[in-house]
Design a protein around this motif. Sequence first.
Motif, PDB file in Angstrom:
ATOM      1  N   LEU A  35       0.465  -1.221   0.071  1.00  0.00           N
ATOM      2  CA  LEU A  35       0.086  -0.182  -0.061  1.00  0.00           C
ATOM      3  C   LEU A  35       1.021   1.216  -0.217  1.00  0.00           C
ATOM      4  O   LEU A  35       0.223   2.350  -0.458  1.00  0.00           O
ATOM      5  CB  LEU A  35      -0.766   0.071   1.235  1.00  0.00           C
ATOM      6  N   LEU A  36       2.095   1.187   0.223  1.00  0.00           N
ATOM      7  CA  LEU A  36       2.450   2.044   0.823  1.00  0.00           C
ATOM      8  C   LEU A  36       2.661   2.414  -0.577  1.00  0.00           C
ATOM      9  O   LEU A  36       3.187   4.210  -1.444  1.00  0.00           O
ATOM     10  CB  LEU A  36       4.294   1.987   0.684  1.00  0.00           C
ATOM     11  N   ALA A  37       2.889   1.440  -2.115  1.00  0.00           N
ATOM     12  CA  ALA A  37       3.436   2.117  -3.131  1.00  0.00           C
ATOM     13  C   ALA A  37       1.565   2.548  -3.795  1.00  0.00           C
ATOM     14  O   ALA A  37       2.007   4.020  -4.615  1.00  0.00           O
ATOM     15  CB  ALA A  37       3.848   1.134  -4.734  1.00  0.00           C
ATOM     16  N   ASN A  38       1.055   2.396  -3.001  1.00  0.00           N
ATOM     17  CA  ASN A  38      -0.538   3.082  -3.873  1.00  0.00           C
ATOM     18  C   ASN A  38      -1.541   3.030  -2.823  1.00  0.00           C
ATOM     19  O   ASN A  38      -1.892   1.890  -2.470  1.00  0.00           O
ATOM     20  CB  ASN A  38      -0.593   2.189  -5.829  1.00  0.00           C
ATOM     21  N   GLU A  39      -2.206   3.722  -2.458  1.00  0.00           N
ATOM     22  CA  GLU A  39      -2.493   3.701  -0.967  1.00  0.00           C
ATOM     23  C   GLU A  39      -3.796   3.323  -1.321  1.00  0.00           C
ATOM     24  O   GLU A  39      -4.834   2.909  -0.588  1.00  0.00           O
ATOM     25  CB  GLU A  39      -2.514   5.038   0.090  1.00  0.00           C
ATOM     26  N   ASN A  40      -4.600   3.120  -2.382  1.00  0.00           N
ATOM     27  CA  ASN A  40      -5.717   3.103  -2.892  1.00  0.00           C
ATOM     28  C   ASN A  40      -6.623   1.679  -3.562  1.00  0.00           C
ATOM     29  O   ASN A  40      -7.053   1.359  -3.665  1.00  0.00           O
ATOM     30  CB  ASN A  40      -6.287   4.232  -3.986  1.00  0.00           C
ATOM     31  N   ALA A  41      -4.709   0.645  -3.453  1.00  0.00           N
ATOM     32  CA  ALA A  41      -5.042  -0.254  -4.001  1.00  0.00           C
ATOM     33  C   ALA A  41      -5.959  -1.586  -3.599  1.00  0.00           C
ATOM     34  O   ALA A  41      -5.860  -1.301  -2.020  1.00  0.00           O
ATOM     35  CB  ALA A  41      -3.327  -0.747  -4.375  1.00  0.00           C
ATOM     36  N   THR A  42      -6.478  -1.944  -4.034  1.00  0.00           N
ATOM     37  CA  THR A  42      -7.360  -3.012  -3.099  1.00  0.00           C
ATOM     38  C   THR A  42      -6.498  -4.371  -3.380  1.00  0.00           C
ATOM     39  O   THR A  42      -5.700  -4.723  -4.294  1.00  0.00           O
ATOM     40  CB  THR A  42      -8.942  -3.313  -4.364  1.00  0.00           C
ATOM     41  N   ASP A  43      -7.580  -5.597  -2.099  1.00  0.00           N
ATOM     42  CA  ASP A  43      -6.808  -6.790  -2.094  1.00  0.00           C
ATOM     43  C   ASP A  43      -6.510  -7.310  -3.439  1.00  0.00           C
ATOM     44  O   ASP A  43      -5.463  -8.112  -3.550  1.00  0.00           O
ATOM     45  CB  ASP A  43      -7.117  -6.925  -1.272  1.00  0.00           C
ATOM     46  N   ASN A  44      -7.682  -7.443  -4.258  1.00  0.00           N
ATOM     47  CA  ASN A  44      -7.170  -7.561  -5.794  1.00  0.00           C
ATOM     48  C   ASN A  44      -6.597  -7.282  -6.057  1.00  0.00           C
ATOM     49  O   ASN A  44      -5.990  -7.883  -7.072  1.00  0.00           O
ATOM     50  CB  ASN A  44      -8.489  -7.558  -6.064  1.00  0.00           C
TER      51      ASN A  44
END
Length: 581
Positions: A433-442
Amino acid sequence: MLNSELLNYISGTKKNIALNVLFRWFGLLMNILISFSIVWILNQFYQGENPDYLFFIFLLTGLWLLKFFFERKAELYGFSLSQKVKKHLRLRFLRKIIKIGPSYSQKMPSSKILQLAGDGVEQLQTYYSGFMPQLFFSILATLTMVVLIAFINVRTSLVLLIFSPLIPIVIYKGLSIARKILGRYWKSYFDLGSTFMDNIQGLTIAKIYNADEYKHKVMNEKAEDFRVKTMKLLTMQLNSINVMDIIAFGGVSAGIITAFLQLRKGNIAIEGFNGDTGLMGMILILLLCYDFFVPLRILGSLFHVAMNGIFASTFITDFLNLPDENNGKEISDKENFDITINAMSFSFNENDFIKGINIIFPQNQMTSIVGKSGCGKSTIVNILSGILTGYKGSIKIGNTENRDLMNSYRMKHINIITHNPYFFKGSVRENMLLANENATDNDIEQALKEVNLLNFINSQNGLDTLLNANAENFSGGQKQRLAIARALLQNPDVFIFDEATSNIEAESEEIIMSLIEKLKQEKTIILISHRLSNVVKSDNIYYMEDGNIIEKGTHNELISAGNKYAKLYQYQKELESYGKN
Ligand SMILES: Nc1ncnc2c1ncn2[C@@H]1O[C@H](COP(=O)(O)OP(=O)(O)OP(=O)(O)O)[C@@H](O)[C@H]1O
Ligand SMILES: [Mg+2]
């Protein structure tokens, strides 16, 4: 002696300093009133009058309570001042590190930054919340007492006044000696810090080579040197405190002797004390003299602790004054991400190591840099990504010169994946999530799948799998695949792979190489690899030697040219087939 620059940094604290000084002065006034009340009751008693004891008990209790209240208030302001100073300075440190960007450790070693942000700020805090208020308070207290004693006897007051600047003069005279000793102290401290940090980081290697004993010895020597420098500092502090004590007691003695001589001449009197022969005035002078030099003596001893902070403050301002590299230009997300290096040179020391090279990394293409170890491949990508600064010539990211680019934009658009990526202690999910805080688990699972790591992560604890500091519970190849997945989630415009597959087994490497080829449909790809078989499909290959580009072309062109690239390729191929035969 005062670092005016730092005063400006901490401008919000002036009110706290003023209130601290004011309440201490009120405390001092209460003390003076207490002395005065004692003399007053003594006088009544001495004159054979019958004092109103109950009134005096109430008066003294009231004054004591007020004194306690004011001193407590001053303490609270002092405490909040020191908290503010520490928080403020440490925050500035952090902000500065972020502003300087990835090249910060090039400007000042990490261990020194840590020492300054920790101990340096701690010492400097004594300067702001101890020394500074004490300085103003000492001036105010000395003047108050001088004026007050002048009402009883002017000569005594003058003698005390003459002695009081001697303490600041001694402080000032000791400065040049202190500077030398402090310079050696801080040098030894930084030296110890960097050796300590280096040895802790390399402890495993030291153990492997049985060198831990030797490293232990080196650290002991540095620690001993630091001990000696600290003792010298303490000796200097103690000596000057002794000198200040001699002046303070000398001053008190001179004041008391003058007062006695004046008493004999009948020159001592307290206004409104009827029938006093001067004795009461003398007692009041004795009581006040006791307090007269206390603020200056405290100033002297605080000075030596604060001096350490003042010395550290020069390093702190050096760091805070480093140019921000963050005030650069932004680039639009829609800009093209061709990278053009034109007549670019770079030197680590005096001589140019990279010697006026030209390279183009076009968007939607995979461009590789190859060459023997030490030829300058990583240096080029470190310059591109802003880790190394100070190149000459031009590097255009789209239409913007790299040195003019705002760090945060450079970091957002260019991602460099190395053979030794860093991970934080925490779960796989947190790190991703550090790379992209909006990333979902998927999204995260998809990225892990792309690098052939999902099965392994699922066989552990899924995205909750815990990583030790720097993912030491993962293998080298797993870490590299995790780093590529993290970069995929960030989705930058330029991917730089610097030996990013060096630890990955053949099967996963093939998967990742085809992933890289897929990425090039949208991105700018820069690939550095020792294994030339990985760069065969590149749109363009640059062959480096000693900081120069000496060949360029596609794989086929370079092979046909039959020069160094072709020879190296042939050599590697023979080695590989030798292993198979
Ligand atoms: N911070 C530095 N200070 C001084 N010299 C350095 C620094 N970093 C690298 N060098 C030197 O620059 C040269 C090029 O280093 P670089 O890391 O670019 O090589 P490379 O081509 O990436 O090698 P490898 O294939 O082994 O990774 C080396 O000789 C190295 O010693
Ligand atoms: Mg390298």
